[in-house]
Design an enzyme around this catalytic site. Structure first.
Site, PDB file in Angstrom:
ATOM      1  CG  ASP A 157       9.279   8.518  -5.018  1.00 39.86           C
ATOM      2  OD1 ASP A 157       9.559   7.403  -4.547  1.00 39.86           O
ATOM      3  OD2 ASP A 157       8.299   9.198  -4.641  1.00 39.86           O
ATOM      4  CD  GLU A 217      -2.681   1.502   0.163  1.00 36.73           C
ATOM      5  OE1 GLU A 217      -3.645   0.759  -0.043  1.00 36.73           O
ATOM      6  OE2 GLU A 217      -2.379   2.461  -0.583  1.00 36.73           O
ATOM      7  CE  LYS A 228       5.498   7.689  -4.192  1.00 39.88           C
ATOM      8  NZ  LYS A 228       5.799   8.973  -3.610  1.00 39.88           N
ATOM      9  CB  ALA A 269       2.906   7.529   2.590  1.00 39.66           C
TER      10      ALA A 269
HETATM   11  N1  LIG Z   1       9.710   8.495   3.495  1.00 40.04           N
HETATM   12  C1  LIG Z   1       8.508   8.299   3.086  1.00 40.04           C
HETATM   13  O1  LIG Z   1       7.612   9.099   3.272  1.00 40.04           O
HETATM   14  C2  LIG Z   1       8.181   7.060   2.346  1.00 40.04           C
HETATM   15  C3  LIG Z   1       9.138   6.097   2.099  1.00 40.04           C
HETATM   16  N2  LIG Z   1       8.824   4.965   1.417  1.00 40.04           N
HETATM   17  C4  LIG Z   1       9.851   3.985   1.171  1.00 40.04           C
HETATM   18  O2  LIG Z   1      10.376   3.517   2.386  1.00 40.04           O
HETATM   19  C5  LIG Z   1      11.614   2.900   2.159  1.00 40.04           C
HETATM   20  C6  LIG Z   1      12.550   3.182   3.301  1.00 40.04           C
HETATM   21  O3  LIG Z   1      12.809   4.537   3.385  1.00 40.04           O
HETATM   22  P1  LIG Z   1      13.643   5.130   4.590  1.00 40.04           P
HETATM   23  O4  LIG Z   1      13.311   4.418   5.833  1.00 40.04           O
HETATM   24  O5  LIG Z   1      13.475   6.556   4.542  1.00 40.04           O
HETATM   25  O6  LIG Z   1      15.113   4.742   4.153  1.00 40.04           O
HETATM   26  P2  LIG Z   1      16.416   4.754   5.043  1.00 40.04           P
HETATM   27  O7  LIG Z   1      17.540   5.015   4.124  1.00 40.04           O
HETATM   28  O8  LIG Z   1      16.242   5.635   6.228  1.00 40.04           O
HETATM   29  O9  LIG Z   1      16.509   3.277   5.576  1.00 40.04           O
HETATM   30  C7  LIG Z   1      16.781   2.203   4.752  1.00 40.04           C
HETATM   31  C8  LIG Z   1      17.187   1.041   5.615  1.00 40.04           C
HETATM   32  O10 LIG Z   1      17.346  -0.085   4.788  1.00 40.04           O
HETATM   33  C9  LIG Z   1      18.540  -0.761   5.133  1.00 40.04           C
HETATM   34  N3  LIG Z   1      19.004  -1.497   3.972  1.00 40.04           N
HETATM   35  C10 LIG Z   1      19.309  -1.059   2.744  1.00 40.04           C
HETATM   36  N4  LIG Z   1      19.706  -2.070   1.967  1.00 40.04           N
HETATM   37  C11 LIG Z   1      19.623  -3.186   2.712  1.00 40.04           C
HETATM   38  C12 LIG Z   1      19.891  -4.549   2.484  1.00 40.04           C
HETATM   39  N5  LIG Z   1      20.312  -4.966   1.307  1.00 40.04           N
HETATM   40  N6  LIG Z   1      19.699  -5.432   3.489  1.00 40.04           N
HETATM   41  C13 LIG Z   1      19.264  -5.017   4.688  1.00 40.04           C
HETATM   42  N7  LIG Z   1      18.984  -3.731   4.952  1.00 40.04           N
HETATM   43  C14 LIG Z   1      19.164  -2.832   3.984  1.00 40.04           C
HETATM   44  C15 LIG Z   1      19.461   0.328   5.578  1.00 40.04           C
HETATM   45  O11 LIG Z   1      20.502  -0.175   6.369  1.00 40.04           O
HETATM   46  C16 LIG Z   1      18.504   1.208   6.340  1.00 40.04           C
HETATM   47  O12 LIG Z   1      18.381   0.703   7.654  1.00 40.04           O
HETATM   48  C17 LIG Z   1      12.053   3.397   0.791  1.00 40.04           C
HETATM   49  O13 LIG Z   1      11.912   2.346  -0.141  1.00 40.04           O
HETATM   50  C18 LIG Z   1      11.068   4.487   0.460  1.00 40.04           C
HETATM   51  O14 LIG Z   1      10.804   4.607  -0.907  1.00 40.04           O
HETATM   52  C19 LIG Z   1       7.580   4.708   0.976  1.00 40.04           C
HETATM   53  C20 LIG Z   1       6.578   5.606   1.199  1.00 40.04           C
HETATM   54  C21 LIG Z   1       6.810   6.866   1.891  1.00 40.04           C
HETATM   55  N1  LIG Z   2       9.704  10.318  -1.107  1.00 41.58           N
HETATM   56  C1  LIG Z   2       8.343  10.007  -1.333  1.00 41.58           C
HETATM   57  C2  LIG Z   2       7.764   9.360  -0.131  1.00 41.58           C
HETATM   58  C3  LIG Z   2       6.685   8.464  -0.473  1.00 41.58           C
HETATM   59  O1  LIG Z   2       6.752   7.507  -1.228  1.00 41.58           O
HETATM   60  C4  LIG Z   2       7.577  11.261  -1.599  1.00 41.58           C
HETATM   61  O2  LIG Z   2       8.145  12.330  -1.401  1.00 41.58           O
HETATM   62  O3  LIG Z   2       6.446  11.180  -2.018  1.00 41.58           O
HETATM   63 NA    NA Z   3      -0.895   4.206  -0.090  1.00 44.62          NA
END
Ligand SMILES: NC(=O)C1=CN([C@@H]2O[C@H](COP(=O)(O)OP(=O)(O)OC[C@H]3O[C@@H](n4cnc5c(N)ncnc54)[C@H](O)[C@@H]3O)[C@@H](O)[C@H]2O)C=CC1
Ligand SMILES: N[C@@H](CC=O)C(=O)O
Ligand code: NA
Length: 818
Positions: free
Chosen positions: A679, A607, A683, A612
């Protein structure tokens, strides 16, 4: 009068015999003296068997014999005053001498008949009972030792003799009357035949002795004292949540104990059942436990099943062929053959076409059964009317038991749903005609997972456990753990749900724990106890743990976990992810994920890939599934860009606002992925695919909104620098919009099979004009939402809302597991 039977562990040590005496003291307050039936000290029957086997092989057994004697003598010396020890030691010495002579005879002959073996085994009960009786005599002077071979009479089927009930009843009554007012200590398990040779009643036969005496004497109650809290809903070594059953009917107890629950020996039930004497199973080591009552008119609880029992080693033999069709005598011949040869058939299923029969036996009996069948049906085999019997090994039986099943529809549905969801393949099914039991044969390796899954499915009043394995401890991963921790008590209380983090990994460290990882200090635990991260190892260990209601949660922004999804689905583990990379790579891969998840009966929830936590993927899915046709989708799906445009006003400086968006956790780990439209493209691609288009990346056209120099910045730091250097470009854009009373919006559109993302200036009449914060908005124009579209709007980025979306996906997968 009550019969109290104590098992091996209850007479196994000084402490347990002391506990036994306390129980007897309480029982002795009753008007009538109890009858006490005893087993051999724990482990002694096995030891005697081993010694006899050694003797028959011409091997030395003297060490074991000495140790056995010593074990009894130690107890006597610990529990009897010196003055009272001698007669008891002397009698036991006589027993051990007899036993030694007997073993010597076996040794000399190098042959162990069943008859000789029964005699060897009888010394276990004789020694323990004589010893305990004389220890008890100190407190209860009316204690009398009774060798059951005097009054329990059987046929000559050594090893598993059949009781001559009429004669036994008569002799038992006579013995009881002769010893009126005494407290009898009777040897369990052993009996004798017409020729007064010692026989035994089968393993667990002491329970049976208690029931035989109870029935002959019309006892008020037969108490079976053991070392566990009665009969439980499942094997507590396998199912942590198993709990004691307060009450069962005889049939339920029989069915449960037949398949594994070794708390009571099944034949015990028959004499008690016929005389309607309650059996109560109690715990010598927990006298406060009320006991499990097995009796007539046992309340049928609200639960449709009473318990789950299992046998963890089983083989099945498959027989097929045209020779069986319509041949009335075939199965008769088959099963009387097996019974004649003492092969215990655990379960039978026959196809309705009568073309095949499958039966389950102990693995050690499978080869023997095939040999016997090959001989008996030689003609049919030669004439090809029967195929060669096939054996499947490495299997287990799981059975659900309960009288209430008969009156409750949907029980088998629930059973098979729980098994199917957890990827447990069913090799054969049997339902007792009584409908008290449904049994399935599954792989032994799946047994623990299966029993736990089925237990969770039926005992819904207990917290159902979801097991999750999480990748990524960044912005989203961390926030998810925080939310889980806060919400856990509420989920347990109101939703009977427990989410257990069984494994966690980031790029540095990984930790998997069979007991789950406490969320209060997961970070410390991971850092101090974790090993070096290794994605392949993490996934392999997750699969090997083979847990029910299992989920893999990918909270990374990395392409590395994606190639593992396929194998995860194939292990019947659901995937929940906020990582968009999997779904936005090739269409073929996207489709394979969907198909594999479906094929293995698990879920793939993402989802948070779009908007988000906003319910966008779910809404689209609902529209599609209910047959609506999507005419157009218009959306703002970059929370980051939305935030920037909503704050880029007046004197605001562009690159500072981008920085703010990053600090607030709206951007991707690399903010260039937001600003260059990548990004957003992902989506749109995911939405288009979910809307039924076989799109690839190139099918989404993107109007770039950055100057080239920004696009080409090789690092994030240089990217910010370029944004600063190009401040004029952004300011000009802003001023142009403000001059025409418009706002800047980056808008995606899917219509007529085309997807695009464009930078637009919209006025106050546009539905996307009014936005604030990191708002996303999406409008679906469909056949049904034609005049006014269906609109979803709200914060579309940020750790809290995203983690909440992942959380909701986890719960939704869990709900489907129910
Ligand atoms: N920030 C937002 O509002 C939103 C983020 N997302 C998605 O959430 C996901 C995570 O984002 P964040 O937490 O901000 O990223 P982040 O960079 O803060 O954290 C990523 C984590 O993944 C770990 N990681 C990366 N490669 C790895 C691997 N091969 N094996 C194990 N761990 C691994 C890193 O060590 C880190 O702990 C992204 O895919 C992003 O697109 C989705 C929707 C909204
Ligand atoms: N980086 C993304 C977070 C959600 O997927 C955004 O800015 O929309
Ligand atoms: Na959603």
């Amino acid at each position: 009068m009550n019969i109290l039977k104590f098992g091996g562990t209850s007479v196994g040590s000084v402490e347990s015999i002391t506990a036994l005496l306390n129980i007897l003291a309480k029982e002795n307050e009753q008007q009538e003296k109890p009858i006490v039936v005893l087993s051999a000290m724990s482990g002694v029957t096995n030891l005697l068997t081993a010694m006899a086997d050694k003797a028959a092989l011409g091997q030395d057994y003297s060490e074991e014999l000495k140790a056995l004697e010593q074990r009894h003598f130690d107890v006597i010396r610990a529990l009897l005053p010196a003055s009272a020890q001698n007669p008891v030691l002397t009698k036991l010495k006589l027993y051990f001498n007899e036993l030694e002579e007997l073993l010597q005879a076996v040794y000399n002959l190098q042959e162990l008949s069943l008859q000789a073996k029964d005699l060897v085994l009888s010394y276990g009960e004789r020694c323990s009972t004589f010893m305990v009786c004389h220890i008890a005599k100190q407190k209860f002077p009316e204690a009398v030792f009774a060798d059951a071979t005097q009054f329990v009479k059987t046929d000559g089927n050594f090893g598993q003799a059949k009781v001559n009930t009429q004669l036994t009843d008569f002799l038992v009554k006579d013995f009881y009357e002769t010893n009126a007012g005494k407290m009898l200590f009777v040897t369990g398990f052993i009996a004798s035949n017409d020729a007064n040779r010692v026989t035994t009643l089968g393993r667990g036969g002491s329970d049976y002795t208690a029931a035989i005496l109870g029935s002959a004497l019309n006892a008020s109650e037969i108490q079976i004292w053991t070392d566990v809290n009665g009969m439980m809903t499942a094997d507590p070594r396998m199912v942590k949540k198993a709990f004691s059953l307060p009450e069962l009917s005889y049939i339920e107890a029989m069915e449960l104990s037949y398949f594994g629950a070794k708390v009571i020996y099944p034949p015990t039930m028959t004499p008690a059942f016929l005389k309607q004497i309650p059996i109560v199973i109690k715990n010598t080591f927990d006298v406060d436990f009320e006991g499990t009552y097995i009796r007539h008119g046992a309340k049928t609880s609200a639960l449709p099943i009473k318990g789950i029992s299992s046998i963890d080693e089983i083989s099945i033999v498959n027989l097929a062929g045209s020779g069986m069709v319509g041949k009335a005598g075939f199965s008769g011949r088959l099963f009387s053959l097996l019974s004649r040869e003492q092969i215990n058939v655990v379960l039978i299923t026959q196809s309705s076409s009568e073309h095949s029969i499958t039966f389950a036996v102990k693995p050690s009996d499978a080869v023997k059964a095939v040999k016997l069948i090959s001989k008996e049906f030689d003609l049919e085999l030669q004439a090809k009317k029967l195929d060669k019997p096939e054996v499947e090994n490495g299997l287990a039986v799981l059975a659900i038991v309960g009288e209430n099943m008969k009156h409750t529809p949907g029980i088998s549905g629930k059973l098979f749903h729980a098994l199917g969801r957890n990827g447990v393949n069913v090799h054969a099914i049997a339902q007792g005609s009584s409908e008290y039991n449904i049994s399935v044969i599954i792989a032994k390796a799946d047994l623990s997972k299966a029993v736990n899954a089925v237990h969770d499915a039926f005992y819904t009043s207990l917290n159902k456990t979801l097991h999750i394995f999480c990748l990524g401890t960044g912005n989203i991963g961390k926030t998810l753990f925080k939310q889980l921790q806060i919400q856990m008590p509420f989920l347990a209380k109101n939703n009977d749900l427990q989410v257990k983090v069984m494994g966690v990994s980031n790029t540095r460290k990984m930790l998997l724990s069979p007991n789950g990882i406490a969320l209060e200090n997961w970070e410390d635990t991971l850092n101090t106890q974790g090993e070096t991260a290794n994605l392949e190892g993490f996934i392999a260990q997750m699969k090997a743990m083979n847990l029910p209601n299992c989920m893999f949660v990918d909270n990374t922004a990395s392409p590395q976990p994606v190639p593992f999804y396929q194998g995860v689905f194939e292990a019947s583990i659901s995937v929940v992810t906020c990582n968009k990379i999997g779904n936005s790579a090739s269409f073929a891969q996207y489709e394979t994920f969907k198909n594999t998840a479906r094929k293995f009966g698990v879920d793939f929830y993402y989802e948070t890939n779009v908007g988000a936590g906003l319910p966008i993927i779910r809404t689209l899915k609902d529209l599609m599934m209910s047959g609506d046709k999507i005419a157009r989708i218009e959306a703002i799906l970059s929370g980051t860009i939305s935030y920037i445009f909503n704050h880029f006003k007046g004197d605001a400086v562009f690159h500072e606002i981008v920085k703010e968006a990053q600090e607030k956790g709206y951007t991707e780990p690399d903010p260039r992925d937001d600003l260059n439209g990548k990004d957003f493209m992902r989506k749109m691609l995911i939405l288009a695919r979910d809307a039924g288009y076989a799109f690839e990346e190139a099918d989404v056209s993107i109007q770039n909104m950055l100057p080239d120099a920004c696009l080409q910045a090789p690092t994030v730091e240089k990217f910010y620098k370029q944004l600063e250097l190009n401040a004029d470009y952004f300011t000009k854009l802003k001023e142009e919009a403000e001059a025409s009373k418009k706002v800047l919006r980056y808008i995606g559109k899917l219509e007529d099979g085309k997807a695009s993302i464009t930078l637009q200036m919209v006025d106050e009449n546009h539905p996307f004009y009014m936005l604030s914060g990191s708002d996303n908005i999406i409008s679906f124009t469909t056949d049904r939402y034609k005049e006014r579209p269906l609109v979803v709007k709200g914060p579309g980025a940020g750790a809290e809302v995203t983690a909440a979306g992942v959380f909701a996906d986890i719960i939704n997968v869990g709900a489907l597991n129910a």
